[in-house]
Design an enzyme around this catalytic site. Structure first.
Site, PDB file in Angstrom:
ATOM      1  N   HIS A  67       0.876  -1.185   0.000  1.00 14.59           N
ATOM      2  CA  HIS A  67       0.000   0.000   0.000  1.00 14.59           C
ATOM      3  C   HIS A  67       0.914   1.236   0.000  1.00 14.59           C
ATOM      4  O   HIS A  67       1.706   1.418  -0.922  1.00 14.59           O
ATOM      5  CB  HIS A  67      -0.923  -0.108   1.221  1.00 14.59           C
ATOM      6  CG  HIS A  67      -2.073   0.847   1.263  1.00 14.59           C
ATOM      7  ND1 HIS A  67      -2.427   1.665   0.220  1.00 14.59           N
ATOM      8  CD2 HIS A  67      -2.970   1.127   2.265  1.00 14.59           C
ATOM      9  CE1 HIS A  67      -3.486   2.397   0.568  1.00 14.59           C
ATOM     10  NE2 HIS A  67      -3.824   2.090   1.807  1.00 14.59           N
ATOM     11  N   HIS A 108      -2.341  -2.416  -9.807  1.00  9.42           N
ATOM     12  CA  HIS A 108      -3.323  -1.828  -8.894  1.00  9.42           C
ATOM     13  C   HIS A 108      -4.572  -2.689  -8.900  1.00  9.42           C
ATOM     14  O   HIS A 108      -4.942  -3.226  -9.937  1.00  9.42           O
ATOM     15  CB  HIS A 108      -3.673  -0.400  -9.338  1.00  9.42           C
ATOM     16  CG  HIS A 108      -4.261   0.415  -8.247  1.00  9.42           C
ATOM     17  ND1 HIS A 108      -5.595   0.364  -7.923  1.00  9.42           N
ATOM     18  CD2 HIS A 108      -3.691   1.291  -7.380  1.00  9.42           C
ATOM     19  CE1 HIS A 108      -5.818   1.179  -6.906  1.00  9.42           C
ATOM     20  NE2 HIS A 108      -4.691   1.747  -6.542  1.00  9.42           N
ATOM     21  N   ASP A 123       2.715   5.404  -6.799  1.00 10.81           N
ATOM     22  CA  ASP A 123       3.969   5.323  -6.055  1.00 10.81           C
ATOM     23  C   ASP A 123       5.203   5.226  -6.935  1.00 10.81           C
ATOM     24  O   ASP A 123       6.325   5.293  -6.431  1.00 10.81           O
ATOM     25  CB  ASP A 123       3.927   4.097  -5.122  1.00 10.81           C
ATOM     26  CG  ASP A 123       2.934   4.303  -3.993  1.00 10.81           C
ATOM     27  OD1 ASP A 123       2.907   5.424  -3.446  1.00 10.81           O
ATOM     28  OD2 ASP A 123       2.191   3.372  -3.666  1.00 10.81           O
TER      29      ASP A 123
HETATM   30  N1  CMC Z   1       4.846  -6.987 -10.341  1.00 13.60           N
HETATM   31  C1  CMC Z   1       4.721  -8.194 -10.971  1.00 13.60           C
HETATM   32  N2  CMC Z   1       3.579  -8.851 -11.114  1.00 13.60           N
HETATM   33  C2  CMC Z   1       2.478  -8.276 -10.585  1.00 13.60           C
HETATM   34  C3  CMC Z   1       2.522  -7.034  -9.940  1.00 13.60           C
HETATM   35  C4  CMC Z   1       3.762  -6.392  -9.814  1.00 13.60           C
HETATM   36  N3  CMC Z   1       3.852  -5.202  -9.212  1.00 13.60           N
HETATM   37  N4  CMC Z   1       1.276  -6.700  -9.515  1.00 13.60           N
HETATM   38  C5  CMC Z   1       0.480  -7.708  -9.895  1.00 13.60           C
HETATM   39  N5  CMC Z   1       1.200  -8.665 -10.550  1.00 13.60           N
HETATM   40  C6  CMC Z   1       0.690  -9.885 -11.168  1.00 13.60           C
HETATM   41  C7  CMC Z   1       0.316 -10.908 -10.106  1.00 13.60           C
HETATM   42  O1  CMC Z   1       1.410 -11.732  -9.804  1.00 13.60           O
HETATM   43  C8  CMC Z   1      -0.815 -11.639 -10.801  1.00 13.60           C
HETATM   44  O2  CMC Z   1      -0.241 -12.499 -11.739  1.00 13.60           O
HETATM   45  P1  CMC Z   1      -0.929 -13.953 -12.025  1.00 13.60           P
HETATM   46  O3  CMC Z   1      -2.271 -13.634 -12.626  1.00 13.60           O
HETATM   47  O4  CMC Z   1      -0.001 -14.628 -12.980  1.00 13.60           O
HETATM   48  O5  CMC Z   1      -1.026 -14.634 -10.701  1.00 13.60           O
HETATM   49  C9  CMC Z   1      -1.531 -10.541 -11.572  1.00 13.60           C
HETATM   50  O6  CMC Z   1      -0.524  -9.549 -11.835  1.00 13.60           O
HETATM   51  C10 CMC Z   1      -2.699  -9.915 -10.842  1.00 13.60           C
HETATM   52  O7  CMC Z   1      -2.209  -9.372  -9.627  1.00 13.60           O
HETATM   53  P2  CMC Z   1      -2.935  -9.489  -8.231  1.00 13.60           P
HETATM   54  O8  CMC Z   1      -1.916  -9.782  -7.177  1.00 13.60           O
HETATM   55  O9  CMC Z   1      -4.120 -10.406  -8.324  1.00 13.60           O
HETATM   56  O10 CMC Z   1      -3.477  -8.014  -8.057  1.00 13.60           O
HETATM   57  P3  CMC Z   1      -4.039  -7.381  -6.746  1.00 13.60           P
HETATM   58  O11 CMC Z   1      -5.150  -6.512  -7.156  1.00 13.60           O
HETATM   59  O12 CMC Z   1      -4.325  -8.388  -5.705  1.00 13.60           O
HETATM   60  O13 CMC Z   1      -2.800  -6.510  -6.191  1.00 13.60           O
HETATM   61  C11 CMC Z   1      -1.296  -4.755  -5.850  1.00 13.60           C
HETATM   62  C12 CMC Z   1      -2.665  -5.157  -6.397  1.00 13.60           C
HETATM   63  C13 CMC Z   1      -1.191  -3.230  -5.892  1.00 13.60           C
HETATM   64  C14 CMC Z   1      -1.178  -5.201  -4.377  1.00 13.60           C
HETATM   65  C15 CMC Z   1      -0.194  -5.417  -6.697  1.00 13.60           C
HETATM   66  O14 CMC Z   1      -0.305  -4.994  -8.043  1.00 13.60           O
HETATM   67  C16 CMC Z   1       1.196  -5.136  -6.151  1.00 13.60           C
HETATM   68  O15 CMC Z   1       1.652  -5.834  -5.251  1.00 13.60           O
HETATM   69  N6  CMC Z   1       1.910  -4.088  -6.698  1.00 13.60           N
HETATM   70  C17 CMC Z   1       3.197  -3.700  -6.174  1.00 13.60           C
HETATM   71  C18 CMC Z   1       3.030  -2.881  -4.916  1.00 13.60           C
HETATM   72  C19 CMC Z   1       2.544  -1.483  -5.212  1.00 13.60           C
HETATM   73  O16 CMC Z   1       3.051  -0.811  -6.095  1.00 13.60           O
HETATM   74  N7  CMC Z   1       1.580  -1.020  -4.399  1.00 13.60           N
HETATM   75  C20 CMC Z   1       1.042   0.333  -4.511  1.00 13.60           C
HETATM   76  C21 CMC Z   1      -0.380   0.334  -4.949  1.00 13.60           C
HETATM   77  S1  CMC Z   1      -0.947   1.978  -5.434  1.00 13.60           S
HETATM   78  C22 CMC Z   1      -0.913   2.936  -4.022  1.00 13.60           C
HETATM   79  C23 CMC Z   1      -1.645   2.423  -2.862  1.00 13.60           C
HETATM   80  O17 CMC Z   1      -2.752   1.899  -2.979  1.00 13.60           O
HETATM   81  O18 CMC Z   1      -1.116   2.561  -1.773  1.00 13.60           O
END
Ligand code: CMC
Length: 447
Positions: free
Chosen positions: A286, A325, A381
């Site tokens: 986050h 996201h 971010d």
């Molecule tokens: N790098 C590589 N792969 C990713 C990433 C990433 N940053 N984000 C998602 N994926 C992949 C994930 O592994 C999954 O792949 P598969 O379908 O093969 O299993 C697919 O994309 C869908 O991802 P998800 O984990 O189901 O997505 P989510 O909605 O649960 O997670 C998230 C959203 C923001 C937690 C995630 O994208 C992430 O961890 N990003 C990196 C951390 C980040 O930048 N966070 C800031 C978010 S914006 C500001 C805020 O809200 O605070």
């Protein structure tokens, strides 16, 4: 504006025959029974499913939705996001317009009150916020108890929670006047707590608030003032920080806003609930992601090493921090604005050498099938850390810079929850798959 996002294909309820279709027919193949569940705002009420039972002892049908991927937990009128189109609006105003024309304090007023302030409302609001920036001197004593290398988010969370002990009147949460006062206090004191945590880590004397300065200008004063009689913030940096604060002010039902609502639903005071929301923001998935982005760019080290790093991300060894996201499946509109601010800051402070690595990461990722297929774009971010670093902030301060402006959003979400007659204490259900009843095993019989 309708508070709940509508699916594109939703039938028009104003047409007579379409109206009849505003329900969902469900047949339970276990019993052969059929049910008609009303649809409102493109949504069914989960409790309506409870009537679907196999027999009198059956609790009734529930939905299983870990991490709330498809569950609306509230009706809100604060922030609208269309993640597919990359749209973000506070109270109906596009984020791009607010970033261009508004200030953080005006935007905070808008988010909390629902309307833009008149001139006198704004000056009254700014007066009250700036006259609640001081913190009790005892706060300094417990800040002094932290190690010099304590993470400022840990210090911030603790000191926000501690504020509840100074203001027992904050427990009067259904008193509008009390809520207004705690709002002034929280928005006013967050920059002071954050700046004091920073000065503590440097071993520098605390710099007190200066009410002549703007909200971001005063924050810069408390962070960076040294021996000068009067601190004068650099106008470009002050303006850049103000825009960054606008962009971070609210983001509907994210992890920290949900924490604020959930914890607040127990009717605890808003300082305790804000401490919980700040703790939720601290996590690297986050608000802690901006810190992680900088660490990632430093780890990559050079433009030439970007392809190798991306390969590791695709192999599942790493996450590309600042990408992806839950809601945005398009370019995060905040990231676009931030890219523009970065140039203004770099003109004053010099170009951040990590920028080239970030641009290369973005360039490769936006064309790579792995990221394209999963709709992974830079989020808010991705570029903020580069700006904060150029402005002179250590990486540990990055999530703190997110928490300060988000306080207005948290408070708006909290108040909306409190005043919503449909809300109660948050209490999800579970599907229990643990042991059934079993006898206690004496110590000598355990293997
Ligand atoms: N790098 C590589 N792969 C990713 C990433 C990433 N940053 N984000 C998602 N994926 C992949 C994930 O592994 C999954 O792949 P598969 O379908 O093969 O299993 C697919 O994309 C869908 O991802 P998800 O984990 O189901 O997505 P989510 O909605 O649960 O997670 C998230 C959203 C923001 C937690 C995630 O994208 C992430 O961890 N990003 C990196 C951390 C980040 O930048 N966070 C800031 C978010 S914006 C500001 C805020 O809200 O605070």
């Amino acid at each position: 504006m309708n508070p709940v996002q509508q699916p594109a294909s939703r039938p028009d309820a104003s047409q007579g025959s379409a109206k009849a279709r505003e329900s969902l027919s469900i047949t339970d193949n276990r019993t052969g029974k059929s049910y008609d569940v009303p649809i409102k705002d493109g949504t069914i009420n989960a409790v309506d499913l409870r009537q679907i039972k196999t027999g009198p002892d059956d609790f009734g049908m529930m939905t299983y939705d870990p991490a709330f991927n498809n569950t609306a937990a509230c009706i809100s009128r604060i922030t609208y996001i269309d993640g597919e189109k990359g749209i973000l609006r506070y109270r109906g105003y596009p984020i791009e317009t607010l970033a261009e024309k508004s200030t953080y304090l005006e935007t905070a007023y808008l988010i909390l009150h629902g309307e833009l302030p008149t001139k006198s409302q704004l000056s009254d609001w700014a007066y009250h916020i700036s006259h609640h920036t001081f913190i009790h001197e005892s706060t300094k004593k417990f800040l002094d108890g932290f190690h010099y290398d304590a993470h400022p988010m840990g210090m911030l969370i603790s000191t926000i929670a501690a504020l509840s002990t100074f203001y027992p009147d904050a427990k009067d949460i259904f008193n509008e006047e009390s809520r207004r006062k705690q709002t002034y206090r929280l928005i006013g004191k967050m920059p002071t707590l954050a700046a004091f945590a920073y000065r503590h880590s440097l071993g520098m004397p605390y710099s007190y608030p200066d009410n002549d300065l703007s909200y971001p200008g005063n924050f810069l004063n408390m962070l960076f003032k040294t021996t000068e009689m009067k601190y004068r913030p650099n106008p470009t940096l002050e303006h850049a920080l103000d825009i960054l604060f606008i962009l971070h002010a609210d983001h509907e039902q994210n992890c920290s806003a949900s924490a604020m609502r959930n914890v607040g639903s127990s009717h605890v005071d808003p300082f305790s609930a804000t401490a919980a929301a700040t703790a939720a923001l601290y996590g690297p998935l986050h608000g802690g992601a901006n810190e992680e982005v900088l660490r990632m760019l430093m780890e990559i080290g050079s433009v030439a090493k970007v392809p190798a790093y991306i390969k590791r991300v695709k192999a599942g060894e790493k996450k590309l921090m600042g990408f992806g996201h839950r809601i945005y499946k398009n370019y995060d509109p905040r990231a676009r604005i931030i890219k523009g601010i970065a140039d203004q800051v770099f003109d004053v402070m010099g170009r951040n050498p990590l920028l080239d690595i970030a641009l290369e990461v973005e360039h490769i990722a936006l064309e790579d099938e792995y990221f394209v297929k999963r709709k992974l774009y830079p989020n808010v971010d991705f570029y903020t850390g580069l700006i904060y670093q150029s402005m002179g902030f250590p990486v540990t301060m990055f999530p703190v810079l997110f928490a300060i402006p988000r306080t207005s959003g948290w408070l708006a979400q909290w108040e909306e929850m409190l005043l919503d007659p449909e809300q109660k204490i948050a209490r999800p259900r579970q599907i229990y798959k643990g042991y059934d009843k079993r006898p206690y095993v004496p110590m000598e019989q355990r293997s």
